[in-house]
Design a protein around this motif. Structure first.
Motif, PDB file in Angstrom:
ATOM      1  N   GLN A 153       0.908  -1.379   0.037  1.00  0.00           N
ATOM      2  CA  GLN A 153      -0.101   0.063  -0.220  1.00  0.00           C
ATOM      3  C   GLN A 153       1.611   1.190   0.594  1.00  0.00           C
ATOM      4  OE1 GLN A 153      -2.306  -1.401   3.138  1.00  0.00           O
ATOM      5  NE2 GLN A 153      -3.895  -0.250   2.396  1.00  0.00           N
ATOM      6  N   GLN A 154       2.266   1.137   0.178  1.00  0.00           N
ATOM      7  CA  GLN A 154       3.292   2.160   0.547  1.00  0.00           C
ATOM      8  C   GLN A 154       2.846   2.443  -1.185  1.00  0.00           C
ATOM      9  OE1 GLN A 154       6.496   1.407   2.492  1.00  0.00           O
ATOM     10  NE2 GLN A 154       5.293   0.490   4.127  1.00  0.00           N
ATOM     11  N   SER A 155       3.618   4.128  -1.409  1.00  0.00           N
ATOM     12  CA  SER A 155       3.534   5.050  -2.430  1.00  0.00           C
ATOM     13  C   SER A 155       4.638   5.800  -2.609  1.00  0.00           C
ATOM     14  CB  SER A 155       2.148   5.885  -2.252  1.00  0.00           C
ATOM     15  OG  SER A 155       2.059   6.754  -3.587  1.00  0.00           O
ATOM     16  N   ASP A 156       5.177   6.016  -3.366  1.00  0.00           N
ATOM     17  CA  ASP A 156       6.339   7.410  -3.550  1.00  0.00           C
ATOM     18  C   ASP A 156       5.202   8.658  -3.633  1.00  0.00           C
ATOM     19  OD1 ASP A 156       7.894   9.133  -4.587  1.00  0.00           O
ATOM     20  OD2 ASP A 156       8.740   7.870  -6.344  1.00  0.00           O
ATOM     21  N   ALA A 157       5.572   9.164  -2.621  1.00  0.00           N
ATOM     22  CA  ALA A 157       5.316  10.334  -2.403  1.00  0.00           C
ATOM     23  C   ALA A 157       5.184  11.498  -3.705  1.00  0.00           C
ATOM     24  CB  ALA A 157       5.033  11.176  -1.366  1.00  0.00           C
ATOM     25  N   ARG A 158       6.492  11.361  -4.646  1.00  0.00           N
ATOM     26  CA  ARG A 158       6.481  12.271  -5.439  1.00  0.00           C
ATOM     27  C   ARG A 158       6.102  12.012  -6.850  1.00  0.00           C
ATOM     28  NH1 ARG A 158      12.801  12.164  -4.365  1.00  0.00           N
ATOM     29  NH2 ARG A 158      12.207   9.512  -3.851  1.00  0.00           N
ATOM     30  N   SER A 159       5.446  10.853  -6.722  1.00  0.00           N
ATOM     31  CA  SER A 159       4.486  10.420  -7.649  1.00  0.00           C
ATOM     32  C   SER A 159       3.559  11.087  -8.184  1.00  0.00           C
ATOM     33  CB  SER A 159       4.705   8.242  -8.049  1.00  0.00           C
ATOM     34  OG  SER A 159       4.058   8.059  -6.976  1.00  0.00           O
ATOM     35  N   ALA A 160       2.891  11.129  -9.214  1.00  0.00           N
ATOM     36  CA  ALA A 160       2.063  12.088  -9.461  1.00  0.00           C
ATOM     37  C   ALA A 160       0.297  10.784  -9.122  1.00  0.00           C
ATOM     38  CB  ALA A 160       1.140  11.891 -11.035  1.00  0.00           C
ATOM     39  N   GLY A 161      -0.898  11.709  -8.696  1.00  0.00           N
ATOM     40  CA  GLY A 161      -1.286  11.412  -8.113  1.00  0.00           C
ATOM     41  C   GLY A 161      -2.813  11.335  -9.178  1.00  0.00           C
ATOM     42  N   SER A 162      -3.778   9.950  -8.252  1.00  0.00           N
ATOM     43  CA  SER A 162      -4.270   9.746  -9.806  1.00  0.00           C
ATOM     44  C   SER A 162      -6.321  10.133  -9.484  1.00  0.00           C
ATOM     45  CB  SER A 162      -4.283   8.115 -10.472  1.00  0.00           C
ATOM     46  OG  SER A 162      -5.129   7.759 -11.387  1.00  0.00           O
ATOM     47  N   SER A 200      -3.612  13.435 -14.032  1.00  0.00           N
ATOM     48  CA  SER A 200      -2.284  12.995 -12.799  1.00  0.00           C
ATOM     49  C   SER A 200      -2.303  14.319 -12.179  1.00  0.00           C
ATOM     50  CB  SER A 200      -1.422  12.640 -13.676  1.00  0.00           C
ATOM     51  OG  SER A 200      -2.441  11.085 -14.196  1.00  0.00           O
ATOM     52  N   VAL A 201      -1.846  14.707 -11.243  1.00  0.00           N
ATOM     53  CA  VAL A 201      -1.734  15.718 -10.515  1.00  0.00           C
ATOM     54  C   VAL A 201      -0.448  15.775  -9.593  1.00  0.00           C
ATOM     55  CG1 VAL A 201      -4.854  16.343 -10.819  1.00  0.00           C
ATOM     56  CG2 VAL A 201      -3.474  16.135  -8.505  1.00  0.00           C
ATOM     57  N   SER A 202      -0.095  16.603  -9.318  1.00  0.00           N
ATOM     58  CA  SER A 202       0.564  16.618  -7.933  1.00  0.00           C
ATOM     59  C   SER A 202       0.086  16.267  -6.812  1.00  0.00           C
ATOM     60  CB  SER A 202       1.192  17.983  -7.278  1.00  0.00           C
ATOM     61  OG  SER A 202       0.798  19.358  -7.224  1.00  0.00           O
ATOM     62  N   ARG A 203       0.851  15.634  -5.655  1.00  0.00           N
ATOM     63  CA  ARG A 203       0.346  14.308  -4.522  1.00  0.00           C
ATOM     64  C   ARG A 203      -0.013  15.167  -3.306  1.00  0.00           C
ATOM     65  NH1 ARG A 203       1.255   9.029  -3.047  1.00  0.00           N
ATOM     66  NH2 ARG A 203      -0.739   9.153  -2.509  1.00  0.00           N
ATOM     67  N   GLY A 228       5.804  23.397  -7.451  1.00  0.00           N
ATOM     68  CA  GLY A 228       5.546  22.391  -8.450  1.00  0.00           C
ATOM     69  C   GLY A 228       3.672  21.682  -8.402  1.00  0.00           C
ATOM     70  N   VAL A 229       3.220  22.220  -7.230  1.00  0.00           N
ATOM     71  CA  VAL A 229       1.826  21.614  -6.958  1.00  0.00           C
ATOM     72  C   VAL A 229       0.972  22.165  -8.240  1.00  0.00           C
ATOM     73  CG1 VAL A 229      -0.106  22.881  -5.635  1.00  0.00           C
ATOM     74  CG2 VAL A 229       2.070  22.281  -4.481  1.00  0.00           C
ATOM     75  N   ASP A 230       0.297  21.493  -8.704  1.00  0.00           N
ATOM     76  CA  ASP A 230      -0.852  22.155  -9.968  1.00  0.00           C
ATOM     77  C   ASP A 230      -2.407  21.078  -9.344  1.00  0.00           C
ATOM     78  OD1 ASP A 230      -1.162  19.257  -9.944  1.00  0.00           O
ATOM     79  OD2 ASP A 230      -0.016  18.952 -11.919  1.00  0.00           O
ATOM     80  N   PHE A 231      -2.508  21.177  -8.411  1.00  0.00           N
ATOM     81  CA  PHE A 231      -4.070  21.521  -7.806  1.00  0.00           C
ATOM     82  C   PHE A 231      -3.909  22.289  -6.503  1.00  0.00           C
ATOM     83  CE2 PHE A 231      -7.446  18.902  -5.823  1.00  0.00           C
ATOM     84  CZ  PHE A 231      -8.397  18.607  -6.756  1.00  0.00           C
ATOM     85  N   ILE A 232      -5.243  22.739  -7.055  1.00  0.00           N
ATOM     86  CA  ILE A 232      -5.814  23.793  -6.099  1.00  0.00           C
ATOM     87  C   ILE A 232      -6.780  23.503  -5.821  1.00  0.00           C
ATOM     88  CG2 ILE A 232      -6.241  26.010  -5.743  1.00  0.00           C
ATOM     89  CD1 ILE A 232      -3.901  26.935  -7.777  1.00  0.00           C
ATOM     90  N   ASP A 233      -7.670  23.294  -4.679  1.00  0.00           N
ATOM     91  CA  ASP A 233      -9.006  23.043  -3.813  1.00  0.00           C
ATOM     92  C   ASP A 233      -9.757  24.557  -3.477  1.00  0.00           C
ATOM     93  OD1 ASP A 233     -10.898  20.958  -3.590  1.00  0.00           O
ATOM     94  OD2 ASP A 233     -10.542  22.252  -1.388  1.00  0.00           O
ATOM     95  N   THR A 234     -11.111  25.153  -3.993  1.00  0.00           N
ATOM     96  CA  THR A 234     -11.535  26.061  -3.227  1.00  0.00           C
ATOM     97  C   THR A 234     -12.678  25.463  -3.219  1.00  0.00           C
ATOM     98  OG1 THR A 234     -11.506  28.294  -2.965  1.00  0.00           O
ATOM     99  CG2 THR A 234     -11.238  27.000  -5.610  1.00  0.00           C
ATOM    100  N   ALA A 235     -13.694  26.478  -3.208  1.00  0.00           N
ATOM    101  CA  ALA A 235     -14.789  26.728  -2.563  1.00  0.00           C
ATOM    102  C   ALA A 235     -15.607  27.976  -2.621  1.00  0.00           C
ATOM    103  CB  ALA A 235     -15.586  26.535  -0.754  1.00  0.00           C
ATOM    104  N   SER A 295      -3.830   5.233  -2.591  1.00  0.00           N
ATOM    105  CA  SER A 295      -5.306   5.605  -3.041  1.00  0.00           C
ATOM    106  C   SER A 295      -5.173   7.109  -3.078  1.00  0.00           C
ATOM    107  CB  SER A 295      -6.545   4.417  -2.338  1.00  0.00           C
ATOM    108  OG  SER A 295      -6.564   5.147  -1.267  1.00  0.00           O
ATOM    109  N   VAL A 296      -4.622   7.414  -2.471  1.00  0.00           N
ATOM    110  CA  VAL A 296      -4.910   9.413  -1.873  1.00  0.00           C
ATOM    111  C   VAL A 296      -4.449   9.910  -3.712  1.00  0.00           C
ATOM    112  CG1 VAL A 296      -4.043  11.499  -0.999  1.00  0.00           C
ATOM    113  CG2 VAL A 296      -5.222   9.193   0.650  1.00  0.00           C
ATOM    114  N   ALA A 297      -4.980  10.824  -3.952  1.00  0.00           N
ATOM    115  CA  ALA A 297      -4.919  11.754  -5.620  1.00  0.00           C
ATOM    116  C   ALA A 297      -3.916  12.734  -4.772  1.00  0.00           C
ATOM    117  CB  ALA A 297      -5.964  11.790  -6.144  1.00  0.00           C
ATOM    118  N   THR A 298      -4.768  13.281  -4.161  1.00  0.00           N
ATOM    119  CA  THR A 298      -4.211  14.424  -3.711  1.00  0.00           C
ATOM    120  C   THR A 298      -4.030  14.644  -2.017  1.00  0.00           C
ATOM    121  OG1 THR A 298      -3.421  16.433  -4.407  1.00  0.00           O
ATOM    122  CG2 THR A 298      -5.327  16.216  -4.364  1.00  0.00           C
TER     123      THR A 298
END
Length: 337
Positions: A5-14, A21-24, A55-62, A287-290
Protein backbone atom coordinates in the motif's frame (compact mmCIF):
# COMPACT_ATOMS: atom_id res chain seq x y z
CA UNK A 1 -0.83 -0.73 6.19
CA UNK A 2 1.12 -3.25 4.16
CA UNK A 3 4.20 -2.55 2.10
CA UNK A 4 2.14 -2.94 -1.07
CA UNK A 5 0.00 0.00 0.00
CA UNK A 6 2.99 2.31 0.40
CA UNK A 7 3.45 4.90 -2.29
CA UNK A 8 6.16 7.14 -3.65
CA UNK A 9 4.76 10.49 -2.59
CA UNK A 10 6.47 12.25 -5.48
CA UNK A 11 4.64 10.21 -8.12
CA UNK A 12 1.56 11.75 -9.65
CA UNK A 13 -1.78 11.24 -7.98
CA UNK A 14 -4.48 9.74 -10.15
CA UNK A 15 -8.06 10.70 -10.94
CA UNK A 16 -8.53 7.74 -13.28
CA UNK A 17 -12.17 8.43 -14.16
CA UNK A 18 -11.21 11.97 -15.19
CA UNK A 19 -7.94 10.99 -16.87
CA UNK A 20 -5.96 13.39 -14.65
CA UNK A 21 -2.58 13.11 -12.97
CA UNK A 22 -1.78 15.76 -10.36
CA UNK A 23 0.82 16.62 -7.74
CA UNK A 24 0.26 14.54 -4.62
CA UNK A 25 0.50 17.66 -2.48
CA UNK A 26 -2.03 20.25 -3.59
CA UNK A 27 -3.07 23.60 -2.15
CA UNK A 28 -6.10 24.00 0.10
CA UNK A 29 -7.47 27.54 -0.27
CA UNK A 30 -9.90 27.67 2.66
CA UNK A 31 -7.51 29.60 4.90
CA UNK A 32 -6.90 32.35 2.34
CA UNK A 33 -10.64 32.85 2.06
CA UNK A 34 -11.73 33.13 5.66
CA UNK A 35 -12.61 31.58 9.04
CA UNK A 36 -8.95 30.88 9.82
CA UNK A 37 -8.14 34.30 11.21
CA UNK A 38 -7.07 37.23 9.06
CA UNK A 39 -4.78 36.60 6.11
CA UNK A 40 -3.48 39.58 4.15
CA UNK A 41 -4.19 39.35 0.44
CA UNK A 42 -0.50 39.79 -0.35
CA UNK A 43 0.37 36.83 1.89
CA UNK A 44 -2.38 34.72 0.32
CA UNK A 45 -1.07 35.45 -3.17
CA UNK A 46 2.52 34.80 -2.10
CA UNK A 47 1.48 31.42 -0.68
CA UNK A 48 -0.22 30.46 -3.94
CA UNK A 49 2.73 31.59 -6.05
CA UNK A 50 5.14 29.64 -3.83
CA UNK A 51 3.06 26.49 -4.05
CA UNK A 52 2.82 26.70 -7.83
CA UNK A 53 6.54 27.43 -8.11
CA UNK A 54 7.17 24.28 -6.04
CA UNK A 55 5.29 22.13 -8.55
CA UNK A 56 1.80 22.07 -7.04
CA UNK A 57 -0.76 21.77 -9.83
CA UNK A 58 -4.01 21.18 -7.92
CA UNK A 59 -5.86 23.91 -6.00
CA UNK A 60 -9.01 23.33 -3.97
CA UNK A 61 -11.40 26.11 -3.02
CA UNK A 62 -15.14 26.73 -2.52
CA UNK A 63 -17.63 29.47 -3.29
CA UNK A 64 -18.20 30.13 0.42
CA UNK A 65 -14.55 30.61 1.39
CA UNK A 66 -14.59 34.29 2.23
CA UNK A 67 -17.81 34.63 0.20
CA UNK A 68 -15.81 34.17 -3.00
CA UNK A 69 -12.60 35.84 -1.83
CA UNK A 70 -10.61 32.62 -2.16
CA UNK A 71 -11.83 32.04 -5.73
CA UNK A 72 -11.07 35.64 -6.72
CA UNK A 73 -7.54 35.53 -5.29
CA UNK A 74 -6.84 32.31 -7.19
CA UNK A 75 -8.08 33.92 -10.42
CA UNK A 76 -5.82 36.94 -9.96
CA UNK A 77 -2.76 34.79 -9.27
CA UNK A 78 -3.35 32.54 -12.26
CA UNK A 79 -3.94 35.51 -14.56
CA UNK A 80 -0.72 37.13 -13.35
CA UNK A 81 1.27 33.94 -13.97
CA UNK A 82 -0.13 33.01 -17.36
CA UNK A 83 0.96 29.78 -18.99
CA UNK A 84 -0.41 26.35 -18.17
CA UNK A 85 -3.09 26.42 -15.51
CA UNK A 86 -3.30 24.00 -12.60
CA UNK A 87 -6.50 22.10 -11.99
CA UNK A 88 -8.77 24.24 -9.83
CA UNK A 89 -11.50 22.48 -7.88
CA UNK A 90 -14.31 24.42 -6.27
CA UNK A 91 -17.51 23.46 -4.43
CA UNK A 92 -21.16 24.39 -4.36
CA UNK A 93 -24.12 24.07 -2.04
CA UNK A 94 -23.12 25.76 1.17
CA UNK A 95 -24.53 29.09 -0.01
CA UNK A 96 -27.98 27.59 0.51
CA UNK A 97 -29.84 29.04 3.49
CA UNK A 98 -31.23 26.84 4.85
CA UNK A 99 -28.77 24.17 3.74
CA UNK A 100 -31.32 21.48 2.83
CA UNK A 101 -31.46 18.71 0.25
CA UNK A 102 -34.24 20.41 -1.69
CA UNK A 103 -31.90 23.29 -2.45
CA UNK A 104 -29.69 21.06 -4.60
CA UNK A 105 -31.84 21.58 -7.68
CA UNK A 106 -30.74 22.31 -11.23
CA UNK A 107 -31.47 26.05 -11.10
CA UNK A 108 -29.61 26.66 -7.86
CA UNK A 109 -26.61 24.56 -8.85
CA UNK A 110 -26.29 26.32 -12.20
CA UNK A 111 -26.47 29.70 -10.46
CA UNK A 112 -23.70 28.66 -8.09
CA UNK A 113 -21.59 27.43 -11.00
CA UNK A 114 -22.14 30.71 -12.87
CA UNK A 115 -20.98 32.67 -9.83
CA UNK A 116 -17.83 30.55 -9.49
CA UNK A 117 -17.15 30.93 -13.22
CA UNK A 118 -17.19 34.69 -12.73
CA UNK A 119 -15.07 34.59 -9.58
CA UNK A 120 -12.48 32.31 -11.17
CA UNK A 121 -12.58 34.23 -14.48
CA UNK A 122 -12.86 31.12 -16.59
CA UNK A 123 -15.25 29.65 -19.14
CA UNK A 124 -15.33 26.19 -17.59
CA UNK A 125 -14.77 24.90 -14.08
CA UNK A 126 -12.31 21.99 -13.90
CA UNK A 127 -13.98 20.24 -10.99
CA UNK A 128 -17.13 21.10 -9.04
CA UNK A 129 -17.80 19.25 -5.81
CA UNK A 130 -21.05 19.03 -3.87
CA UNK A 131 -20.00 20.66 -0.60
CA UNK A 132 -20.79 18.16 2.16
CA UNK A 133 -24.46 18.00 1.18
CA UNK A 134 -27.27 16.51 3.26
CA UNK A 135 -27.13 12.75 2.91
CA UNK A 136 -30.39 12.59 0.93
CA UNK A 137 -28.68 14.47 -1.93
CA UNK A 138 -26.39 11.49 -2.53
CA UNK A 139 -29.42 9.30 -3.30
CA UNK A 140 -31.08 11.72 -5.72
CA UNK A 141 -30.59 10.93 -9.44
CA UNK A 142 -31.90 14.38 -10.39
CA UNK A 143 -28.93 16.02 -8.68
CA UNK A 144 -26.41 14.00 -10.65
CA UNK A 145 -28.45 14.41 -13.81
CA UNK A 146 -28.23 18.18 -13.35
CA UNK A 147 -24.47 17.90 -12.97
CA UNK A 148 -24.32 15.86 -16.17
CA UNK A 149 -26.30 18.62 -17.87
CA UNK A 150 -23.77 21.23 -16.68
CA UNK A 151 -21.03 19.11 -18.22
CA UNK A 152 -22.97 18.89 -21.47
CA UNK A 153 -23.33 22.69 -21.49
CA UNK A 154 -19.56 23.02 -21.11
CA UNK A 155 -19.76 24.89 -17.80
CA UNK A 156 -17.97 22.17 -15.83
CA UNK A 157 -15.44 19.58 -16.92
CA UNK A 158 -15.94 17.09 -14.07
CA UNK A 159 -17.77 16.75 -10.78
CA UNK A 160 -17.20 15.09 -7.43
CA UNK A 161 -18.48 15.08 -3.87
CA UNK A 162 -17.01 16.34 -0.62
CA UNK A 163 -18.27 14.27 2.32
CA UNK A 164 -18.17 14.16 6.09
CA UNK A 165 -18.75 10.43 6.58
CA UNK A 166 -17.21 7.29 5.12
CA UNK A 167 -20.68 5.96 4.31
CA UNK A 168 -21.42 9.08 2.25
CA UNK A 169 -18.23 8.57 0.26
CA UNK A 170 -19.13 4.95 -0.41
CA UNK A 171 -22.49 6.05 -1.80
CA UNK A 172 -20.96 8.87 -3.87
CA UNK A 173 -18.57 6.61 -5.75
CA UNK A 174 -21.48 4.50 -7.00
CA UNK A 175 -22.50 7.36 -9.32
CA UNK A 176 -20.61 6.83 -12.59
CA UNK A 177 -20.02 10.55 -13.19
CA UNK A 178 -18.30 11.14 -9.83
CA UNK A 179 -14.55 11.45 -10.43
CA UNK A 180 -13.50 12.48 -6.93
CA UNK A 181 -14.38 12.20 -3.27
CA UNK A 182 -12.99 14.68 -0.79
CA UNK A 183 -12.75 13.43 2.78
CA UNK A 184 -10.94 14.08 6.04
CA UNK A 185 -8.11 11.57 6.45
CA UNK A 186 -5.15 12.08 8.74
CA UNK A 187 -3.31 10.63 11.73
CA UNK A 188 -6.38 11.49 13.82
CA UNK A 189 -8.99 10.25 11.31
CA UNK A 190 -7.85 6.86 10.02
CA UNK A 191 -11.15 5.11 9.34
CA UNK A 192 -11.36 5.98 5.59
CA UNK A 193 -8.42 3.63 4.92
CA UNK A 194 -10.44 0.61 6.08
CA UNK A 195 -12.93 0.59 3.20
CA UNK A 196 -13.50 3.90 1.40
CA UNK A 197 -10.00 4.48 0.06
CA UNK A 198 -9.44 1.03 -1.46
CA UNK A 199 -12.95 0.90 -2.91
CA UNK A 200 -12.53 4.35 -4.47
CA UNK A 201 -9.23 3.24 -5.98
CA UNK A 202 -10.89 0.16 -7.46
CA UNK A 203 -13.45 2.41 -9.16
CA UNK A 204 -10.91 4.96 -10.41
CA UNK A 205 -12.23 7.71 -8.15
CA UNK A 206 -9.59 10.16 -6.95
CA UNK A 207 -9.40 10.80 -3.20
CA UNK A 208 -8.78 14.42 -2.16
CA UNK A 209 -7.67 14.59 1.48
CA UNK A 210 -8.66 17.70 3.42
CA UNK A 211 -7.90 18.78 7.01
CA UNK A 212 -4.63 16.80 6.82
CA UNK A 213 -3.10 18.60 9.79
CA UNK A 214 -6.21 18.47 12.00
CA UNK A 215 -6.66 22.25 11.88
CA UNK A 216 -3.05 22.77 12.89
CA UNK A 217 -2.89 20.31 15.79
CA UNK A 218 -0.59 18.08 13.76
CA UNK A 219 1.91 20.87 13.18
CA UNK A 220 3.02 20.23 16.77
CA UNK A 221 3.07 23.98 17.43
CA UNK A 222 -0.06 24.32 19.55
CA UNK A 223 -0.24 24.31 23.33
CA UNK A 224 -2.92 24.54 25.99
CA UNK A 225 -2.54 28.32 25.95
CA UNK A 226 -2.75 28.82 22.18
CA UNK A 227 -5.48 31.34 21.36
CA UNK A 228 -7.37 31.94 18.11
CA UNK A 229 -8.99 35.01 16.61
CA UNK A 230 -12.75 35.39 17.00
CA UNK A 231 -13.34 34.76 13.27
CA UNK A 232 -11.25 31.56 13.31
CA UNK A 233 -13.35 28.37 13.28
CA UNK A 234 -10.93 26.91 15.83
CA UNK A 235 -12.41 29.45 18.21
CA UNK A 236 -16.11 29.38 17.29
CA UNK A 237 -16.73 25.80 16.04
CA UNK A 238 -15.16 23.57 18.69
CA UNK A 239 -18.51 22.04 19.52
CA UNK A 240 -19.89 22.19 15.97
CA UNK A 241 -21.76 25.45 16.46
CA UNK A 242 -21.36 26.59 12.83
CA UNK A 243 -20.76 23.38 10.83
CA UNK A 244 -19.73 19.77 11.37
CA UNK A 245 -17.45 19.56 14.39
CA UNK A 246 -15.27 17.09 12.51
CA UNK A 247 -13.92 19.96 10.41
CA UNK A 248 -12.32 21.54 13.51
CA UNK A 249 -9.36 19.66 14.99
CA UNK A 250 -10.70 16.62 13.06
CA UNK A 251 -13.36 16.31 15.75
CA UNK A 252 -10.80 15.40 18.42
CA UNK A 253 -11.09 17.11 21.82
CA UNK A 254 -8.32 19.71 21.91
CA UNK A 255 -6.58 18.46 25.05
CA UNK A 256 -6.67 14.88 23.77
CA UNK A 257 -5.18 16.02 20.49
CA UNK A 258 -2.30 17.70 22.28
CA UNK A 259 -1.60 14.50 24.22
CA UNK A 260 -1.58 12.46 21.02
CA UNK A 261 0.77 14.94 19.32
CA UNK A 262 3.31 14.41 22.08
CA UNK A 263 2.99 10.64 21.65
CA UNK A 264 3.62 11.03 17.91
CA UNK A 265 6.52 13.46 18.21
CA UNK A 266 9.25 10.79 18.61
CA UNK A 267 8.16 9.29 15.26
CA UNK A 268 8.98 12.42 13.25
CA UNK A 269 11.96 11.77 10.95
CA UNK A 270 15.14 13.75 11.37
CA UNK A 271 15.19 16.92 9.26
CA UNK A 272 11.40 16.93 8.91
CA UNK A 273 8.74 18.91 10.71
CA UNK A 274 5.78 17.26 12.38
CA UNK A 275 3.53 18.77 9.72
CA UNK A 276 5.62 17.22 6.96
CA UNK A 277 5.57 13.88 8.79
CA UNK A 278 1.76 14.08 9.03
CA UNK A 279 1.48 14.80 5.31
CA UNK A 280 3.92 12.01 4.42
CA UNK A 281 1.88 9.60 6.53
CA UNK A 282 -1.17 10.39 4.41
CA UNK A 283 0.77 9.91 1.18
CA UNK A 284 1.79 6.41 2.25
CA UNK A 285 -1.74 5.47 1.15
CA UNK A 286 -1.46 5.06 -2.61
CA UNK A 287 -5.19 5.60 -3.21
CA UNK A 288 -4.83 9.25 -2.15
CA UNK A 289 -4.71 11.32 -5.33
CA UNK A 290 -3.75 14.56 -3.58
CA UNK A 291 -3.68 16.08 -0.11
CA UNK A 292 -4.63 19.74 0.25
CA UNK A 293 -2.99 21.42 3.26
CA UNK A 294 -3.66 25.10 3.65
CA UNK A 295 -1.01 27.78 3.82
CA UNK A 296 -1.21 31.38 4.99
CA UNK A 297 2.20 32.38 3.65
CA UNK A 298 4.89 31.32 1.20
CA UNK A 299 7.06 29.49 3.73
CA UNK A 300 4.20 27.23 4.79
CA UNK A 301 3.33 26.50 1.17
CA UNK A 302 6.88 25.47 0.31
CA UNK A 303 7.25 23.32 3.42
CA UNK A 304 4.00 21.52 2.59
CA UNK A 305 5.12 20.78 -0.96
CA UNK A 306 8.46 19.47 0.27
CA UNK A 307 6.72 16.78 2.31
CA UNK A 308 6.29 14.79 -0.90
CA UNK A 309 10.05 14.30 -1.11
CA UNK A 310 10.40 12.64 2.29
CA UNK A 311 11.42 8.96 2.26
CA UNK A 312 8.73 6.37 2.86
CA UNK A 313 7.91 5.77 6.51
CA UNK A 314 8.91 2.40 7.94
CA UNK A 315 6.44 -0.29 8.93
CA UNK A 316 7.50 0.27 12.54
CA UNK A 317 6.66 3.96 12.38
CA UNK A 318 3.33 3.24 10.71
CA UNK A 319 2.45 0.69 13.39
CA UNK A 320 3.43 3.07 16.18
CA UNK A 321 1.27 5.81 14.67
CA UNK A 322 -1.66 3.42 14.48
CA UNK A 323 -1.14 2.51 18.14
CA UNK A 324 -1.39 6.17 19.16
CA UNK A 325 -4.61 6.46 17.17
CA UNK A 326 -6.11 3.29 18.65
CA UNK A 327 -5.26 4.25 22.23
CA UNK A 328 -6.00 7.95 22.32
CA UNK A 329 -8.02 9.06 19.32
CA UNK A 330 -10.24 6.28 17.97
CA UNK A 331 -12.66 6.24 20.93
CA UNK A 332 -13.57 9.86 20.11
CA UNK A 333 -13.85 9.75 16.33
CA UNK A 334 -13.69 6.32 14.70
CA UNK A 335 -17.39 5.50 14.56
CA UNK A 336 -18.59 9.09 14.12
CA UNK A 337 -17.29 9.74 10.64
Amino acid sequence: MSVTQQSDARSAGSFARAGWSVSRVGFGAWAIGGTWGHVEEADAKAALHAALDAGVDFIDTADVYGDGRSERIIAEVLEARGGERPIVATKLGRRLDPHVAEGYNAANMEAFVDRSLANLRTDRLDLVQLHCPPQAVLYDPEVFGALDDLKAKGKIAQYGVSVEKVEEGLKAIEWPGVVSVQVIYNLFRQRPADLLLPRAADKGVGIIVRVPLASGLLTGKMTRTTSFEADDHRSFNRAGEAFDVGETFAGVPYETGLEAVEALRPLVPENATMAQFALRWILMERSVATVIPGAKNADQAVANAEAAALPALSDEVMEAARDVYDRLIAPHVHQRW
